[in-house]
Design an enzyme around this catalytic site. Structure first.
Site, PDB file in Angstrom:
ATOM      1  N   GLU A 117      23.677  30.259  81.810  1.00  0.00           N
ATOM      2  CA  GLU A 117      23.120  29.127  81.056  1.00  0.00           C
ATOM      3  C   GLU A 117      22.742  28.003  82.021  1.00  0.00           C
ATOM      4  O   GLU A 117      23.468  27.744  82.985  1.00  0.00           O
ATOM      5  CB  GLU A 117      24.161  28.621  80.043  1.00  0.00           C
ATOM      6  CG  GLU A 117      24.516  29.670  78.990  1.00  0.00           C
ATOM      7  CD  GLU A 117      25.470  29.151  77.924  1.00  0.00           C
ATOM      8  OE1 GLU A 117      25.780  27.939  77.919  1.00  0.00           O
ATOM      9  OE2 GLU A 117      25.895  29.964  77.086  1.00  0.00           O
ATOM     10  N   GLU A 130      17.372  29.163  73.036  1.00  0.00           N
ATOM     11  CA  GLU A 130      18.219  29.041  71.836  1.00  0.00           C
ATOM     12  C   GLU A 130      18.114  27.632  71.254  1.00  0.00           C
ATOM     13  O   GLU A 130      18.200  26.640  71.994  1.00  0.00           O
ATOM     14  CB  GLU A 130      19.689  29.347  72.202  1.00  0.00           C
ATOM     15  CG  GLU A 130      20.629  29.170  71.005  1.00  0.00           C
ATOM     16  CD  GLU A 130      22.028  29.732  71.220  1.00  0.00           C
ATOM     17  OE1 GLU A 130      22.305  30.282  72.315  1.00  0.00           O
ATOM     18  OE2 GLU A 130      22.839  29.617  70.282  1.00  0.00           O
ATOM     19  N   LYS A 184      23.488  37.097  82.354  1.00  0.00           N
ATOM     20  CA  LYS A 184      22.857  35.883  81.809  1.00  0.00           C
ATOM     21  C   LYS A 184      23.675  34.654  82.218  1.00  0.00           C
ATOM     22  O   LYS A 184      24.912  34.688  82.137  1.00  0.00           O
ATOM     23  CB  LYS A 184      22.749  35.966  80.288  1.00  0.00           C
ATOM     24  CG  LYS A 184      22.140  34.711  79.647  1.00  0.00           C
ATOM     25  CD  LYS A 184      21.637  34.960  78.232  1.00  0.00           C
ATOM     26  CE  LYS A 184      22.701  35.004  77.188  1.00  0.00           C
ATOM     27  NZ  LYS A 184      23.506  33.777  77.069  1.00  0.00           N
ATOM     28  N   ASP A 239      26.883  38.244  79.505  1.00  0.00           N
ATOM     29  CA  ASP A 239      26.976  36.812  79.797  1.00  0.00           C
ATOM     30  C   ASP A 239      27.996  36.553  80.890  1.00  0.00           C
ATOM     31  O   ASP A 239      29.111  37.091  80.839  1.00  0.00           O
ATOM     32  CB  ASP A 239      27.459  36.061  78.551  1.00  0.00           C
ATOM     33  CG  ASP A 239      26.315  35.530  77.723  1.00  0.00           C
ATOM     34  OD1 ASP A 239      25.189  35.448  78.236  1.00  0.00           O
ATOM     35  OD2 ASP A 239      26.560  35.195  76.546  1.00  0.00           O
ATOM     36  N   ASP A 282      28.946  35.953  75.461  1.00  0.00           N
ATOM     37  CA  ASP A 282      30.285  35.346  75.469  1.00  0.00           C
ATOM     38  C   ASP A 282      30.621  34.819  74.072  1.00  0.00           C
ATOM     39  O   ASP A 282      31.736  34.351  73.822  1.00  0.00           O
ATOM     40  CB  ASP A 282      30.431  34.274  76.559  1.00  0.00           C
ATOM     41  CG  ASP A 282      29.441  33.127  76.411  1.00  0.00           C
ATOM     42  OD1 ASP A 282      28.565  33.193  75.529  1.00  0.00           O
ATOM     43  OD2 ASP A 282      29.548  32.153  77.197  1.00  0.00           O
ATOM     44  N   SER A 283      29.667  34.952  73.127  1.00  0.00           N
ATOM     45  CA  SER A 283      29.974  34.704  71.716  1.00  0.00           C
ATOM     46  C   SER A 283      31.105  35.620  71.261  1.00  0.00           C
ATOM     47  O   SER A 283      31.707  35.379  70.219  1.00  0.00           O
ATOM     48  CB  SER A 283      28.726  34.930  70.852  1.00  0.00           C
ATOM     49  OG  SER A 283      28.122  36.168  71.150  1.00  0.00           O
TER      50      SER A 283
HETATM   51  O1  KIV Z   1      26.692  34.584  73.612  1.00  0.00           O
HETATM   52  C1  KIV Z   1      25.718  35.040  72.999  1.00  0.00           C
HETATM   53  O2  KIV Z   1      25.838  35.853  72.086  1.00  0.00           O
HETATM   54  C2  KIV Z   1      24.392  34.570  73.383  1.00  0.00           C
HETATM   55  C3  KIV Z   1      23.241  34.945  72.503  1.00  0.00           C
HETATM   56  C4  KIV Z   1      23.343  34.252  71.219  1.00  0.00           C
HETATM   57  C5  KIV Z   1      21.947  34.701  73.152  1.00  0.00           C
HETATM   58  O3  KIV Z   1      24.252  33.894  74.349  1.00  0.00           O
END
Ligand code: KIV
Length: 313
Positions: free
Chosen positions: A133, A200, A131, A101, A62-63
């Protein structure tokens, strides 16, 4: 007729010779102490390049909200934005394991909401894992997703979706109780069924202990070299993220400068009419060229351009 060159034979060879990476492959890598390489990707072109470079795991993080969409944080990212990008990445990834994510607010209401949205990633975007969190607060969700045949990657430590609770992007687990808490969270996620764990922004010593205690692989980002694998945000590694690099980022290329230079060179070539040149232009056949030139000359003689009337609408 196609106006483009055929696809590279290198890429074609890649797709016919690889061994597909699966979760058991990553488990085996941990057992054999073979490091796992992971990177983010958010579009088809980058996904192809990352996959062709034989990275084990591609994550649609989600970055993407920050590096692709220009948001200040990952919090505004929506399911639709994630799904759109994940589908594009899916079309580019053949060998690597593909994960995505779950964005903020796609699993925070209740477990049912989380399961519903995770299923969308699998069914609509073809991901092999999602993924989420969080630690003990995600145990029920991880168990339910696992029950629903959705493989889950946990994410502990500096969890960007907890930005406001953390009071900024800060290294987590620095005190003894906080470090012990991370270990407990990691064990709880593994027991609930998580298949992998991203760590992280945690001290190296804490990540090393978690890696040693878990049977599932850990993937570190700012968590030191003892993790079973490493992940970076692709745009950080390429210097394309317009942000000062965090301590843990190694810049492997300065793509921003390369793009800036290329675009500036293009603009100058256009302005000086050195682009396109004759070889970059299409041509009439010699025969048609002669007739076409004669027709143009006749028209010009009858009604020179300067005195031709504009057409009425
Ligand atoms: O959102 C993302 O890119 C991430 C990675 C940095 C692990 O969660």
């Amino acid at each position: 007729m196609s106006l483009t060159e055929p696809r590279s034979t290198e890429a074609a060879a890649h797709s016919s010779t690889f061994l597909k990476i699966t979760l058991p492959t990553l488990q085996e890598k941990k057992r054999n102490r073979v490091p796992i390489s992971a990177l983010t990707a958010y579009d088809y072109a980058m996904a192809r390049l990352v996959d062709e470079a034989s990275v084990d795991l591609v994550l649609v993080g989600d970055s993407l909200g920050m590096v692709m969409l220009g948001y200040e944080s990952t919090l505004p990212v929506t399911m639709e934005e994630m799904l759109l990008c994940t589908r594009a990445v899916r079309r580019g990834v053949r060998r690597a394991l593909l994960a995505a994510d779950m964005p903020y607010a796609s699993y925070h209401e209740d477990v049912q909401q989380g399961v519903r949205n995770a299923l969308r990633f699998v069914k609509e975007a073809g991901t092999e894992a999602v993924k989420v969190e969080g630690g003990r607060n995600r145990v029920e969700l991880v168990a339910r997703l696992t029950d629903a045949e959705i493989s889950v990657i946990g994410h502990l430590g500096l969890t960007p979706q907890s930005l406001h609770r953390m009071g900024g992007y800060r290294v987590q687990g620095k005190t003894l109780p906080a470090a012990e808490q991370l270990v407990e969270d990691a064990l709880a996620l593994e027991t609930a069924g998580a298949a992998l764990l991203v760590l992280e922004g945690v001290p190296r010593e804490v990540a090393a202990r978690i890696t040693a205690e878990l049977t599932i692989p850990t993937i570190g980002i700012g968590a030191g070299p003892e993790c079973d694998g490493q992940i970076l945000v692709l745009h950080d590694l390429l210097n394309l993220s317009f942000a000062p690099a965090a301590k843990f980022v190694r810049r492997y290329a300065d793509v921003a400068s390369q793009i800036r230079n290329a675009v500036e060179a293009y603009r100058k070539d256009v302005e000086t009419r050195s682009f396109p040149n004759d070889a970059e232009s299409y041509h009439l056949s010699a025969e048609t060229r002669g007739s076409f030139a004669r027709a143009g000359a006749t028209r010009a003689a009858v009604a020179p351009a300067a005195i031709r009337q504009p057409r009425k609408a």
